[in-house]
Write an enzyme that holds these catalytic residues in place. Structure first.
Site, PDB file in Angstrom:
ATOM      1  N   HIS A 260       0.836  -1.219   0.000  1.00 21.94           N
ATOM      2  CA  HIS A 260       0.000   0.000   0.000  1.00 21.94           C
ATOM      3  C   HIS A 260       0.868   1.266   0.000  1.00 21.94           C
ATOM      4  O   HIS A 260       0.519   2.268   0.618  1.00 21.94           O
ATOM      5  CB  HIS A 260      -0.954   0.029   1.194  1.00 21.94           C
ATOM      6  CG  HIS A 260      -1.968  -1.059   1.185  1.00 21.94           C
ATOM      7  ND1 HIS A 260      -3.235  -0.907   0.684  1.00 21.94           N
ATOM      8  CD2 HIS A 260      -1.909  -2.343   1.622  1.00 21.94           C
ATOM      9  CE1 HIS A 260      -3.923  -2.035   0.804  1.00 21.94           C
ATOM     10  NE2 HIS A 260      -3.131  -2.933   1.366  1.00 21.94           N
TER      11      HIS A 260
ATOM     12  N   ASN B  52     -10.446  -2.498   2.497  1.00 28.22           N
ATOM     13  CA  ASN B  52     -10.111  -2.585   1.072  1.00 28.22           C
ATOM     14  C   ASN B  52     -11.362  -2.346   0.243  1.00 28.22           C
ATOM     15  O   ASN B  52     -12.473  -2.351   0.772  1.00 28.22           O
ATOM     16  CB  ASN B  52      -9.569  -3.984   0.727  1.00 28.22           C
ATOM     17  CG  ASN B  52      -8.056  -4.092   0.952  1.00 28.22           C
ATOM     18  OD1 ASN B  52      -7.376  -3.124   1.275  1.00 28.22           O
ATOM     19  ND2 ASN B  52      -7.544  -5.297   0.762  1.00 28.22           N
TER      20      ASN B  52
ATOM     21  N   HIS C  94      -3.852   0.964  11.938  1.00 27.00           N
ATOM     22  CA  HIS C  94      -3.652  -0.321  12.600  1.00 27.00           C
ATOM     23  C   HIS C  94      -5.029  -0.914  12.931  1.00 27.00           C
ATOM     24  O   HIS C  94      -5.806  -0.277  13.650  1.00 27.00           O
ATOM     25  CB  HIS C  94      -2.849  -0.088  13.890  1.00 27.00           C
ATOM     26  CG  HIS C  94      -2.558  -1.329  14.665  1.00 27.00           C
ATOM     27  ND1 HIS C  94      -2.767  -2.591  14.159  1.00 27.00           N
ATOM     28  CD2 HIS C  94      -2.062  -1.512  15.899  1.00 27.00           C
ATOM     29  CE1 HIS C  94      -2.419  -3.489  15.060  1.00 27.00           C
ATOM     30  NE2 HIS C  94      -1.989  -2.858  16.128  1.00 27.00           N
TER      31      HIS C  94
HETATM   32 FE1  HDE Z   1      -2.611  -4.774   5.382  1.00 31.19          FE
HETATM   33  N1  HDE Z   1      -0.781  -4.012   5.819  1.00 31.19           N
HETATM   34  N2  HDE Z   1      -1.968  -6.602   5.907  1.00 31.19           N
HETATM   35  N3  HDE Z   1      -4.357  -5.598   4.791  1.00 31.19           N
HETATM   36  N4  HDE Z   1      -3.228  -2.986   4.799  1.00 31.19           N
HETATM   37  C1  HDE Z   1      -0.398  -2.730   5.672  1.00 31.19           C
HETATM   38  O1  HDE Z   1       0.731  -1.510   7.305  1.00 31.19           O
HETATM   39  C2  HDE Z   1      -0.848  -6.874   6.602  1.00 31.19           C
HETATM   40  C3  HDE Z   1      -4.718  -6.908   4.838  1.00 31.19           C
HETATM   41  C4  HDE Z   1      -4.483  -2.661   4.387  1.00 31.19           C
HETATM   42  O2  HDE Z   1      -3.115   3.523   4.055  1.00 31.19           O
HETATM   43  C5  HDE Z   1       0.927  -2.452   6.290  1.00 31.19           C
HETATM   44  O3  HDE Z   1       1.061   0.670   7.744  1.00 31.19           O
HETATM   45  C6  HDE Z   1      -0.791  -8.267   6.939  1.00 31.19           C
HETATM   46  C7  HDE Z   1      -6.122  -7.073   4.575  1.00 31.19           C
HETATM   47  C8  HDE Z   1      -4.538  -1.273   4.018  1.00 31.19           C
HETATM   48  O4  HDE Z   1      -1.521   3.306   5.543  1.00 31.19           O
HETATM   49  C9  HDE Z   1       1.339  -3.793   6.903  1.00 31.19           C
HETATM   50  C10 HDE Z   1      -1.924  -8.826   6.397  1.00 31.19           C
HETATM   51  C11 HDE Z   1      -6.601  -5.815   4.362  1.00 31.19           C
HETATM   52  C12 HDE Z   1      -3.251  -0.787   4.246  1.00 31.19           C
HETATM   53  C13 HDE Z   1       0.177  -4.671   6.522  1.00 31.19           C
HETATM   54  C14 HDE Z   1      -2.652  -7.781   5.748  1.00 31.19           C
HETATM   55  C15 HDE Z   1      -5.482  -4.907   4.489  1.00 31.19           C
HETATM   56  C16 HDE Z   1      -2.464  -1.884   4.738  1.00 31.19           C
HETATM   57  C17 HDE Z   1       1.911  -1.777   5.380  1.00 31.19           C
HETATM   58  C18 HDE Z   1      -2.357 -10.262   6.434  1.00 31.19           C
HETATM   59  C19 HDE Z   1      -8.033  -5.396   4.012  1.00 31.19           C
HETATM   60  C20 HDE Z   1      -2.764   0.622   3.991  1.00 31.19           C
HETATM   61  C21 HDE Z   1       2.033  -0.350   5.860  1.00 31.19           C
HETATM   62  C22 HDE Z   1      -2.314 -10.868   7.696  1.00 31.19           C
HETATM   63  C23 HDE Z   1      -8.946  -5.524   5.104  1.00 31.19           C
HETATM   64  C24 HDE Z   1      -2.920   1.475   5.201  1.00 31.19           C
HETATM   65  C25 HDE Z   1       1.233  -0.291   7.053  1.00 31.19           C
HETATM   66  C26 HDE Z   1      -2.481   2.887   4.901  1.00 31.19           C
HETATM   67  C27 HDE Z   1      -1.139  -1.767   5.118  1.00 31.19           C
HETATM   68  C28 HDE Z   1       0.115  -5.953   6.907  1.00 31.19           C
HETATM   69  C29 HDE Z   1      -3.858  -8.029   5.045  1.00 31.19           C
HETATM   70  C30 HDE Z   1      -5.651  -3.494   4.295  1.00 31.19           C
HETATM   71  C31 HDE Z   1       2.666  -4.332   6.492  1.00 31.19           C
HETATM   72  C32 HDE Z   1       0.319  -8.933   7.703  1.00 31.19           C
HETATM   73  C33 HDE Z   1      -6.916  -8.378   4.585  1.00 31.19           C
HETATM   74  C34 HDE Z   1      -5.738  -0.511   3.508  1.00 31.19           C
HETATM   75  O5  HDE Z   1       1.453  -3.703   8.279  1.00 31.19           O
END
Ligand code: HDE
Length: 711
Positions: free
Chosen positions: A74, A147, A338
């Site tokens: 992202h 999402n 978060h």
């Molecule tokens: Fe994320 N995801 N994600 N994700 N995600 C990040 O956090 C992660 C997942 C989502 O505009 C990271 O700050 C794991 C689902 C958005 O700043 C990180 C898993 C959904 C954003 C991370 C998922 C999301 C992130 C990268 C699976 C939809 C952007 C930077 C277990 C519900 C937030 C950050 C923004 C961002 C980890 C799966 C949505 C690495 C480990 C499912 C919208 O922490």
């Protein structure tokens, strides 16, 4: 009154921390006024620069450290401030105060993003979009990190690094950027049957939105609402755009990436700047805890959605984005979301994907923002003042008075105190949990195809065709035949016809794929996994098709007016006013950006020339009346670009209105060659052409005519 105060509170907080350089003198970071910002300090005007030049050193050192690591996923994002207003109280279900009192307003910041690309990558990549909302509530920050697709690729957080490594550019040559059309992504997918439902979504046009303002948002996981009595309900969150859900064609997406890689960011910024504030209905699907087992899928499985036909979405409020950030880095880049930022009354479910996320987000902020004090960055600050015994760390801002940073204490009078639940203290939902410690997946997670089928079967004919073409495009870029074959084998479990059509275009046969072991529990029944008979309770879900979305407004649509010297001023003004009155934006495209003169002699400055923009950047075209204007457009070096402009808009099924005198353009473009009754092509000789044009724009595109138009 209190809400206005709350809204103002965040605004005030940000204002206090915002500065402007207007009418100010240049200073160093120590506040010393600078008398020469052009030359470094040297031993003689042709001599070496002196180490003592603290002004030069400070400026360059700061510059050297301007970059922070981009988000691991992202990375490419655009954000805006806004407000959430509650229209229906959820007091019965949750004690969260911002969801209790009808009319309550809560300030928010929303960040939209693509997933795979780097910070500077194109907005129009085929990808899921992030839809992360920070609610600055009176009880602290609540983040809904959502999402634009309601399901996910994987069921367990332990597969996330694998998924992301597979989709990101390949490690040897860092190719391709912001694209899933490559070997490693499809290799992984072909071995992960659980991803098939999400694959249907990302291969559909949902993955190439027309605008961030025209996307749905989904919390994906089941969360829990807890009311004051401690009773819990499962909840799924939905954002539904008031402008409807619309997408571009894949051919447009690829071209927009070249002409305007910032297309979505610009669109969001301009809409807010023009006062066309993006709005969403915020809704919930509520399921009493005792009904958890009444579905034909597991509520904890993030590859499943709850069909709206089974549990309707109750609209409970409106999200409005009404202010652009003042500084991209300080706000959009530094905001830290978060899923674990909760307020009392909301809790997690045991979804194993969600559980893993709860670890990941703070961890990643530590390396991205560099300090455990990232909550002190203005955009991340809660409007509730923070009181605790945490201290120190890089870049600490808060100055806490007194000797005490521990608890219990007597020196500080025991402060700060814990709050009981009835005083608003967060208390986790009391859920009875028992079980052997196992590294396994529940059998209830094993059906990977029913909802993929449900999605596919719910699409309109043009949507199905786009989805099929997307698969053909992506798999044509896969160089290893065995991977293509495995994917097609997976598709056959969803729809045989789809699989065989794709197979025919990528040169493989439809065969039963070798099923991988790692995603199937040891005691799972492979018959369930492979059953072609298993379908979900709901057979067709109209809510899953964009064909059924809102199509009754031209608000914020961008209309290109093609014109040259001699354009008819009267009809130009009449249509422009009409469109603008209904909230559309008109932009003029002419042979060059030099001012043109209308038939009345008025000078008008075009925003674009035929070569600085392209039809893909507009929703509709008006070819402005005026004999001389048409003559100029049809002559010399203008003829090819203008006809290309029209033909391309026609190919992408957009509304085009040919004004009086424009017959030469009509006849020389592809449009004029077709004699069918096309609802989106309006000509000068029709009755009420302006009304027809407006109606056609509001329909977005005429996808139903796509095959006919392009044949
Ligand atoms: Fe994320 N995801 N994600 N994700 N995600 C990040 O956090 C992660 C997942 C989502 O505009 C990271 O700050 C794991 C689902 C958005 O700043 C990180 C898993 C959904 C954003 C991370 C998922 C999301 C992130 C990268 C699976 C939809 C952007 C930077 C277990 C519900 C937030 C950050 C923004 C961002 C980890 C799966 C949505 C690495 C480990 C499912 C919208 O922490």
């Amino acid at each position: 009154m209190k809400d206005i105060k709350q809204n103002n509170q965040k605004l005030k907080q940000l204002e206090e921390l915002t500065t402007s350089n207007e009418n100010e003198k240049l200073t160093t970071n120590q506040g010393i006024k600078v008398n020469n910002n052009q030359d470094s300090l040297k031993a003689g005007d042709r001599g070496p620069t002196l180490l003592e030049d603290f002004i030069l050193r400070e400026k360059i050192t700061h510059f050297d450290h301007e970059r922070i690591p981009e988000r691991i996923v992202h990375a490419r994002g655009s954000g805006a401030h806004g407000v959430f207003k509650l229209t229906k109280s959820l007091k019965k279900y949750t004690s969260a105060k911002f969801l209790n009192e009808v009319g309550k307003e809560t300030p928010v910041f929303v960040r939209f993003s693509t997933v795979a690309g780097s910070r500077g990558s194109t907005d129009l990549a085929r990808d899921a979009r992030g839809f992360a909302v920070k609610f600055y509530t009176e009880e602290g920050n609540y983040d809904l990190v959502a999402n634009n697709i309601p399901v996910f690729f994987i069921q367990d957080a332990i597969k996330f690094p694998d998924l992301i490594h597979a989709v990101k550019p390949e490690p040897d040559n860092e190719i391709p950027q912001a694209a899933s059309a490559h070997d490693t992504f499809w290799d992984f997918i072909s071995l992960m049957p659980e991803s098939m439902h999400m694959i249907m979504w990302v291969m559909s046009d949902r993955a190439i939105p027309r605008s961030l303002r025209m996307m749905e948002g989904f919390g994906v996981h089941s969360f829990k609402f807890i009311n004051e009595e401690g009773k819990s309900h499962f909840v799924k969150f939905h954002f539904k755009p008031k402008l409807g859900v619309h997408s571009v064609a894949w051919d447009e997406a690829q071209k927009i990436s070249g002409v305007d890689a910032d297309f979505h960011r610009r669109d969001l910024w301009e809409a807010i700047d023009n006062g066309a504030f993006p709005e969403w209905d915020f809704g919930v699907q509520l399921i009493p805890e005792e009904d958890e087992d009444t579905f034909d899928f597991d509520l904890l499985d993030p590859t499943k959605l709850i069909p709206e036909e089974e549990v309707p979405v109750e609209i409970i409020g409106t999200l409005t984005l009404n202010r652009n950030p003042d500084n991209f880095f300080a706000e959009t880049e530094q905001i830290a979301f978060h899923p674990g930022h909760l307020v009392p009354g909301i809790d997690f479910s045991n979804d194993p994907l969600l559980q893993g996320r709860l670890f990941s987000y703070t961890d990643t902020q530590l390396s991205r923002l560099g300090s455990p004090n990232f909550h002190e960055i203005p955009i991340n600050r809660s409007i509730n003042t923070v009181h605790n015994n945490q201290r120190d760390g890089h870049m600490r801002q808060q100055i806490v008075k007194g000797k005490v940073s521990y608890e219990p204490n007597s020196i500080g009078g025991g402060c700060p105190f814990q709050s009981m639940m009835k005083e608003g203290g967060f208390s986790s939902h009391q859920e009875r949990v028992s079980g052997a410690k196992v590294r396994e997946r529940s059998n209830s997670f094993v059906d990977h195809y029913s909802q993929a089928k449900l999605f596919y079967n719910s699409q309109s004919a043009p949507e199905k065709m786009h989805l099929q073409n997307a698969l053909v495009f992506e798999l044509s870029k896969v160089t290893i035949p065995e991977i293509r074959e495995r994917v097609v084998g997976q598709l056959a479990f969803i729809d045989k016809n789809l699989a065989s059509k794709v197979a025919g275009k990528i040169g493989v046969e439809v065969k039963k794929p070798e099923l991988p072991n790692q995603s199937i529990p040891a005691d799972a029944d492979p018959a369930i996994l492979q059953s072609k008979e298993k379908t979900s309770k709901t057979k067709i879900s109209p809510a899953l098709s964009m064909a059924n979305t809102v199509k009754d407004t031209i608000k914020s649509r961008k209309i290109g007016f093609i014109m040259a010297d001699g354009a008819d001023e009267k009809s130009f003004n009449a249509l422009k006013n009409k469109l603008e009155k209904q909230g559309a934006t008109v932009e003029i495209i002419a042979p060059s950006v030099a001012p043109i003169k209308t038939n009345n002699g008025t000078a008008i400055t075009p925003k674009h020339s035929l070569t600085t923009t392209a039809s893909v950047c507009f929703d509709a075209l008006y070819i402005v009346s005026g004999e001389n204007s048409v003559k100029e457009l049809m002559s010399g070096e203008n003829k090819h670009p203008v006809l290309h402009f029209i033909n391309e808009a026609y190919k992408h099924c957009k509304a085009i209105y040919f004004g009086a005198d424009t017959e030469p353009l009509y006849l020389n473009s592809n449009v004029g060659l077709k004699k069918h009754n096309d609802p989106a092509i309006i000509t000068w000789d029709e009755k009420a052409p302006e009304e027809k044009f407006i109606d056609a724009i509001s329909k977005h595109r005429v996808w139903d005519l796509e095959i006919e138009r392009n044949s």
